[in-house]
Design an enzyme around this catalytic site. Structure first.
Site, PDB file in Angstrom:
ATOM      1  CB  THR A 115     -72.073  48.422  48.981  1.00 23.14           C
ATOM      2  OG1 THR A 115     -70.911  48.971  48.350  1.00 23.14           O
ATOM      3  CG2 THR A 115     -73.206  49.404  48.878  1.00 23.14           C
TER       4      THR A 115
ATOM      5  CB  THR B 216     -70.781  44.209  44.327  1.00 20.82           C
ATOM      6  OG1 THR B 216     -70.439  45.591  44.315  1.00 20.82           O
ATOM      7  CG2 THR B 216     -72.083  44.012  45.066  1.00 20.82           C
ATOM      8  CG  ASP B 217     -65.853  46.966  43.682  1.00 19.26           C
ATOM      9  OD1 ASP B 217     -66.943  47.105  43.084  1.00 19.26           O
ATOM     10  OD2 ASP B 217     -65.154  47.920  44.065  1.00 19.26           O
TER      11      ASP B 217
ATOM     12  CE  LYS C 227     -70.007  46.076  40.716  1.00 17.01           C
ATOM     13  NZ  LYS C 227     -69.395  46.818  41.827  1.00 17.01           N
TER      14      LYS C 227
END
Ligand SMILES: [Zn+2]
Lengths: 431, 622
Positions: A100, A176-177, A255
């Site tokens: 992202t 980020t996943d 996360k």
């Protein structure tokens, strides 16, 4: 562009391309505007037109609808901004991996994709170029859900090359996943790193004025320059504000929220440090990395599984997968338990030389397989407790251990030996 | 032909909807208290982005940070830009479709939400989400057809609660409240017509029964021009009744500017040079308080020459007022004001200083003018530069600009007309297809049109057409019907909602803030004879403090009195004036009604008081 057959036929009959100005008449109504790319979730019989007012509207096309090209698309010259290198400032390598943080809307396809170069992302935060000389390089443009251990290896090699080239810090722009997994992998692959390797991402894409990308990147570069720490870290928002950032150890971070800017949390340890809006760094510990010879050990065993225990888990469903692997991490219940039905399979696997590691899906606290009957049975079957390692970190460590060490016994020993801050015998009340 | 006829005006109305928020499940209501403080910055977007956006954003975000406050129940992660927007609120979307049909606009086949870049921090995301719902409609007002250019559905912005210049605090309760934005064609030709069209659109919006009522829930922008003039946008008017004044004043202002242009052209006046001179030394012994205090604070007196501008800065008995326009531009640079030669000597600046300055500036011609500003040196130079630029624009005519509406019906320069905002697709919100079948069923069940409501009110409740029309126009028809259905008393209800409410408005109260429950309570008590109808204005006034009718009645001591108690009060009044009563006999009734009603107002009705007074006077004079 994936408009329906009939619309594509209409468009090709008038030689219309995306970006052309069209005049469309459909069921007595007429619209004039720029032909936009098809939207994935738009109805197949709808043409998307950007009107002069800037609004997009969908116009349903029927058999008797007509369209006419009234202006051809003039390609806008697009120049991407690039990050500067001011000589004399500390050299920081910025390696782009996608995510992202590197995403914006693609005007051709209409989707948000990680298509920005590492340099363009850095250029969006001008303050970065005032604290470091940025040497940007794009390695790949992927959403992190598509990354695997092969990408971790490429990143580790790129980071090692940058270190050899004299970089004083390395920043990796990452989705980020799966950033927690990559951070853990790099932690084991780059033990004894000669400079900080900081993964940074964004929860809001870089094509939004409110994106957290520039402030996260600035904090990451700040930590590279002023942090005085070596190792692998993740830097993201610590709160919902753009004035507070947390530095997490690469093996301890997860996360924990789908969308918040402060989605990343350290598990079983305080974040390494906090960075405020002015770049001031406050440490939460006095740990310092023992001096070690840097070495790149990037082999990974792909035949490794990560399973989550659940009530009623049926060993028959997993037998083939487990027995076909070289190692399994099970995120067990509580202190590290599975249903008793799973125990014979665990024993069968261990007897076959497959390493079975038991972590806890509680995410906080350590495993203890000696307290209850099930735990003892798992131990007797040959399972290895993960201690307070996160299940994902245990999984990545097992991949690494299986590829870099020989024999189940040695792998089991490595799994219980702290290598990169991933586990500890001590947990305090303040986390 | 009226002299106002040569004008063009279009209206843009923003009406808040009474549904949940547009992109989350929060209640759409304002809160008195803000909770939390989240610091954010907005930045230029990375990668491919037009220069203008970068420049605008760079300017806007220069050292400016934003603090966002939450409000319990009315804000969530979506409002904080911490969660992607949900699909648009179904009820809000439906309302926009119904309204589109009411104004005969054609609804698009598929709705695409867009991001309109907003740089001032009033949207946490840095953009406002907005979608074109329908276009190309029309309404009819007094036999004239007024075009409807567009109906949009969009989200309201956050409320500014504090601004220190470098840090702006917003409360997020208002952010995301759905707005219908309807824009007319520039088809209005008189100030009165502007009012009529705005009122008609307001009535049609309320006909959907899903719009909010009260101050701040509807905002009007006016686009006005005259032949030879330019488009001026008056942004954010909230009071319908002032619209004709804004229009009339703007038409006159543009005419005045055209007249000034002609005068200057006839004189052969050219652009004034953008050169400022520091003339602080010339004003050392000047008596002007403004100048003395500015210089005392380390400021400078700066002057500019305006050759050929004399007499139009303030001339023809105040009919020409270019100086006022220049001062408004100067004030946007942070100074209190400027002085110009058409108003000097004056303001403590004497003739000798004016002559000295003229000499220094070499202003010898009859029509040579100048302006001065006393302030911080750089600010004074910036302010005068803005003023000279404004003066030079007068050579061309009327500049396009955005103006702020003021409570006295005039307007004030706020900023240049913004260019068309860049819009990007809102990739987080899916396109929404609108089928013909759906539109058919909306058309089959359109709300009752105002004309039909008017007929029904007259027929069913016996009020006259004028009252019915006014109730509809002010948006109280629904409330009226509800009150009458529950308590009867149609005539009193109509008078209250029309006359009493407008009296309260004139006193600066906001009657639209009364809840339906509050008002129902009032009429319920009246029906039970808890007080007399004369007391309604006083009770409502008390209720504006936020209390219910029974509390207001108690606070005012208005509980009705029984005949015995009233008789005792009246007897005391009569006894006090016994001599007068004996002298006048029954003729004393008239003069004594005043004191009697004064003592008993609201607690007894007039007829009853009169009867008791007659009885008491009879008793005294035997
Ligand atoms: Zn919300």
């Amino acid at each position: 562009m994936t408009y329906s057959e009939s619309i594509l036929k209409l468009l090709s009959s008038i030689s219309a391309d995306t970006g052309d100005v069209l005049s469309v008449v459909s069921r007595g109504r007429s619209y004039r505007g720029t032909l936009m790319p098809h939207h994935d979730l738009s109805s197949p019989d709808v043409l998307i037109i950007k009107l002069g007012s800037g609004y997009n509207v969908g116009v349903r096309i029927y058999g008797d609808s007509t369209a006419e090209v009234v202006g051809k698309h003039a390609a806008e010259a697009v120049t991407e901004a690039t990050a500067e290198c001011v000589q004399g400032l500390p050299r920081v390598a910025v390696i782009g991996a996608g995510g992202t943080i590197s995403s914006r809307m693609d005007r051709v396809t209409g989707t948000v994709r990680p298509m920005l170069s590492a340099s363009a992302v850095a250029a969006a935060a001008p303050e970065v170029s005032r604290i470091a000389c940025i040497e940007a390089r794009s390695l790949f443009s992927l959403f992190s859900d598509s990354m695997d251990s092969g990408h971790w290896q490429e990143l580790a090699r790129a980071a090692a090359a940058a270190m050899d080239g004299g970089a004083e810090g390395i920043v990796i722009l990452h989705g980020t996943d799966t950033m927690g997994y990559t951070a853990a992998a790099l932690s084991f692959m780059l033990q004894g790193a000669s400079c900080p390797v900081v993964l940074v991402g964004a929860q809001r894409s870089s094509d939004r004025p409110s994106s957290d990308a520039p402030s996260n990147l600035t904090a990451a570069v700040r930590f590279c320059v002023d942090g005085g720490r070596k190792g692998v870290f993740v830097v993201m928002h610590d709160t919902l504000g753009d004035d507070s950032f947390a530095v997490h150890l690469g093996t301890r971070v997860r996360k924990m929220h789908t969308s918040r800017r402060d989605a990343f949390r350290s598990s079983d340890s305080m974040p390494v440090a906090h960075i405020d809006a002015d770049g001031r760094i406050t440490y939460n510990d006095c740990m310092s990395e023992p001096a070690r010879e840097p070495e790149l050990k990037d082999a990974m065993e792909k035949r490794t599984l990560l399973l989550q225990a659940y009530p009623g888990m049926d060993p028959a469903v997993f037998e083939d997968a487990v027995m076909g692997s070289r190692g399994v991490v099970i995120a067990g219940f509580g202190m590290g338990h599975t249903g008793t039905a799973m125990i014979p399979l665990v024993k069968k696997a261990c007897d076959a030389g497959i390493t079975v590691v038991i972590a806890s899906q509680c995410l906080g606290g350590t495993t203890d397989l000696t307290m209850y009957e099930t735990g003892r049975a798992l131990l007797q079957a040959g399972a290895v407790p993960a201690g307070d390692m996160l299940p994902e970190t245990a999984y990545v460590k097992l991949m690494w251990a299986l590829a870099n060490h020989d024999g189940a016994e040695e792998v089991g020993r490595i799994m219980q030996t702290p290598l990169a801050g991933e586990m500890s015998d001590r947990r305090t009340a303040d986390v | 032909m009226s002299e106002d006829h040569e004008m063009m005006c279009g209206i843009e109305i923003h009406q808040q909807l009474d549904t949940r928020k547009l992109f989350c499940a929060c209640e759409s209501r304002l809160c008195d208290d803000g909770v939390g403080a989240y610091f954010r910055k907005l930045r230029p977007i990375a990668g491919e982005i037009e220069t203008v956006d970068r420049a605008a954003l760079a300017q806007a975000q220069k050292d400016t940070g934003f603090i966002y406050q939450c409000a319990p129940g009315a804000t969530c992660l979506v409002d904080l830009d911490e969660e992607p927007p949900h699909g648009p609120d179904a009820e809000a979307l439906e309302t926009s479709l119904i309204f589109s049909e009411l104004v005969n606009a054609s609804v698009v086949d598929e709705i695409h939400f867009m991001r309109k870049i907003v740089v001032d921090g009033s949207n946490t995301s840095g953009y406002q989400r907005t979608a074109l719902i329908a276009s190309d409609g029309h309404i009819e007002v007094n036999g004239r057809r007024i075009g409807i250019l567009s109906v949009c559905l969009e989200e309201d912005a956050a409320r500014k609660v504090e601004d220190t210049g470098s840090l702006v605090t917003y409360r997020l309760d208002r952010l995301g409240i759905p707005l219908i934005e309807v824009a007319t064609a520039p088809d209005m030709r008189t100030p009165e017509e502007v009012l009529e069209v705005a009122a008609r659109l307001g009535t049609l919006l309320r006909a959907t029964k899903r719009v909010k009522r009260g101050i701040g829930t509807i905002r009007e922008d006016l686009n006005i021009s005259i032949p030879g003039g330019a488009r001026t946008e008056i942004k954010g008017a909230q009071e319908l009744r002032l619209l004709p004044d804004y229009v009339r004043n703007e038409v006159n202002r543009q005419r005045m500017l055209l007249r000034i242009r002609d005068i200057l052209s006839e004189r052969g006046t050219g652009p004034a040079p953008l050169e400022t001179a520091d003339v602080t030394a010339l004003f050392e012994d000047c008596g002007s308080k403004v100048i003395r205090s500015a210089v005392k604070d380390g400021g400078r007196v700066v002057a500019v020459r305006l050759p050929g501008f004399g007499g139009v800065l303030n001339g023809d008995d105040g009919a020409l007022r270019l100086g006022a326009e220049m001062a408004q531009h100067a004030r946007t640079k942070g100074v209190k004001g400027i002085f110009h030669s058409d108003e000097l000597p004056g303001y403590g600046i004497g003739g000798e200083h004016v002559d000295r300055l003229r000499g220094f500036l070499g202003m010898t011609g009859d029509t040579d003018a100048f302006a001065i500003c006393a302030s911080d040196g750089k600010r004074a130079v910036d302010a005068l530069t803005a003023a000279v630029n404004r003066a030079n624009a007068a050579l061309i005519g009327v500049p396009e600009e955005t103006r702020d509406p003021l409570p006295d019906g005039t307007t004030r320069y706020s900023r240049p007309l913004p260019g068309a905002a860049r819009m990007y697709p809102e990739t987080d919100v899916m396109p929404i297809g609108i089928t013909q079948e759906r539109l058919e069923s909306i058309r089959d069940e359109l709300p009752e049109l105002p004309e039909a409501v008017e007929k029904r009110l007259c027929a069913e409740h016996g009020i006259n057409a004028q009252q019915a029309r006014q109730l509809i126009r002010s948006g109280y028809d629904g409330l009226f019907v509800a009150i009458v259905a529950e308590h009867g008393m149609a005539a009193i209800a109509a008078t209250t909602l029309l006359n009493t409410f407008s009296e309260l408005e004139a006193e600066g109260e906001d009657p639209s803030a009364f809840t339906d429950t509050q008002l129902s309570g009032l009429f319920g008590m009246l029906k039970d004879d808890a007080f007399s109808k004369e007391a309604i204005p006083a009770i409502l006034k008390e209720m504006t403090k936020g209390v219910d009718a029974d509390q207001a009645v108690a606070a005012l001591g208005l509980e009705t009195v029984g005949d015995d108690e009233a008789a005792a009060v009246i007897a005391a009044i009569v006894d006090e004036r016994a001599d007068f009563v004996r002298e006048k006999g029954m003729a004393a009734v008239g003069p004594l009604m005043g004191p009697v009603m004064g003592a008993l107002r609201g607690r007894i009705d007039g007829k009853q008081a009169n009867d008791l007074l007659v009885k008491e006077i009879r008793r005294l004079i035997g």
